[in-house]
Design an enzyme around this catalytic site. Structure first.
Site, mmCIF file in Angstrom:
data_model
loop_
_atom_site.group_PDB
_atom_site.id
_atom_site.type_symbol
_atom_site.label_atom_id
_atom_site.label_comp_id
_atom_site.label_asym_id
_atom_site.label_seq_id
_atom_site.Cartn_x
_atom_site.Cartn_y
_atom_site.Cartn_z
ATOM 1 N N TYR A 43 1.031 6.837 2.183
ATOM 2 C CA TYR A 43 2.107 7.684 1.685
ATOM 3 C C TYR A 43 3.455 6.980 1.847
ATOM 4 O O TYR A 43 4.080 7.007 2.908
ATOM 5 C CB TYR A 43 2.129 9.021 2.427
ATOM 6 C CG TYR A 43 0.847 9.826 2.322
ATOM 7 C CD1 TYR A 43 -0.064 9.614 1.292
ATOM 8 C CD2 TYR A 43 0.534 10.794 3.272
ATOM 9 C CE1 TYR A 43 -1.235 10.344 1.201
ATOM 10 C CE2 TYR A 43 -0.635 11.540 3.174
ATOM 11 C CZ TYR A 43 -1.514 11.307 2.146
ATOM 12 O OH TYR A 43 -2.683 12.029 2.064
ATOM 13 N N HIS A 127 -9.860 7.063 4.665
ATOM 14 C CA HIS A 127 -9.074 7.551 3.530
ATOM 15 C C HIS A 127 -9.694 7.080 2.222
ATOM 16 O O HIS A 127 -9.717 5.885 1.933
ATOM 17 C CB HIS A 127 -7.640 7.045 3.648
ATOM 18 C CG HIS A 127 -6.662 7.777 2.786
ATOM 19 N ND1 HIS A 127 -5.334 7.444 2.711
ATOM 20 C CD2 HIS A 127 -6.812 8.857 1.973
ATOM 21 C CE1 HIS A 127 -4.713 8.260 1.892
ATOM 22 N NE2 HIS A 127 -5.592 9.127 1.428
#
Length: 308
Positions: A43, A127
């Site tokens: 992010y 992830h």
């Protein structure tokens, strides 16, 4: 049922926000009673982790839970310019390198601890392991389990928008938790078929994220300029969202309120994770989460063919 803050927007998802606005967003979440925060190196090339760590620095450590992720190492680059390919608007100081090896996982956690200014990670997740499942499941997950045994991380698991990969992960590994993104929402529910029952049977907690389908369910009146899956929403899904919103309005509630309530409706779900890029968004979401729609809404949606 817990409400968590998804922190992708703290990494400048879709557009830039200031450090001050990012800090105020986390402060608003804290004031609303939110104590779970989900972030990742991905992010904003670490920006989300740095901002979250700074915002939580003076908070009592035992009063909040932070999850972050492994599988994308951030490697310095001198290419310059802006990194916008992944939907984040940040200077291209690093590039993302997919790495689910044992060494990659340990290095990722070490880097995240540094960016977050923490001495432990409460929840660590593989992830988006799809496309890398063999190394992620056979090497990455055992590395997380090692770190759990060492006390560096707490709960371990995986996060993905691929419900099938997460179902396989639950069957083949021994996770504490999974994070599923955008696959158990008011708009679509593929996680209900196998993933949620598998998690319930195995005692694996489910963190339900992406519950607005990246934005399409976030407003009372959805439109075709709202994102879906971080891109343009297909016309058929926009029409479906509008139809759901109309039923919600007739029952004295709203599309986002119904989306939040539905996201936590399965017994396997332990937390609903919602992103925000401003204090106002946090306050609105927390208020809606605390005011569920009338029970008559759900059979009305089913009767209209808008829910199974």
């Amino acid at each position: 049922m817990r409400l968590g803050l998804g922190c992708a927007q703290l990494g400048n998802l879709y557009h830039e926000i200031s450090d001050e606005r990012a800090a105020a967003t986390v402060d608003a979440a804290w004031d609303a009673g939110i104590r779970y925060f989900d972030t990742a190196p991905h992010y904003g090339l670490g920006l989300s982790e740095r901002r979250l760590g700074a915002a939580l620095r003076d908070r009592p450590r035992d009063e909040y839970t932070v999850s972050t992720k492994v599988g994308r190492l951030l490697v310095p680059t001198d290419e310059g310019g802006m990194d916008t390919a992944e939907g984040f608007v940040v200077p291209a100081t690093h590039r993302r390198v997919r790495d689910f090896t044992r060494d990659g996982v340990r290095r990722s956690i070490e880097d995240s601890l540094d960016r977050l200014s923490l001495d432990r990670i409460d929840i660590a997740l593989l992830h988006d392991p799809e496309g890398h499942t063999e190394v992620a499941f056979r090497e990455g997950f055992p590395a997380l389990a090692e770190l759990r045994a060492e006390g560096v991380v707490g709960a371990v698991g995986a996060g993905s928008k691929d419900a099938g990969v997460l179902t396989r992960f639950v069957a083949e590994c021994t996770p504490d938790v999974v994070l599923v993104a955008g696959r158990f929402t008011l708009l679509e529910q593929p996680a209900r078929e196998e993933l949620l029952p598998a998690c319930a049977a195995a005692g694996v907690g489910v963190l339900n994220a992406g519950v607005f389908n990246s934005g399409l369910l976030a407003l009372e009146e959805p439109h075709d300029k709202l994102p879906y899956e971080y891109g343009t929403a297909p016309a058929a899904l926009v029409d479906r969202a509008r139809a759901i919103a109309a039923v919600c309005e007739r029952h004295g509630t709203s599309l986002p309120a119904a989306a939040l309530a539905f996201a936590g409706s399965d017994p396997a779900v332990t937390a609903v994770v919602v992103g925000a890029d401003s204090p106002d968004q946090v306050e609105r979401n927390a208020a809606l989460f605390g005011t569920p729609p009338p029970a008559a809404l759900w059979p009305a949606l089913a009767g209209a063919g808008l829910l199974p």
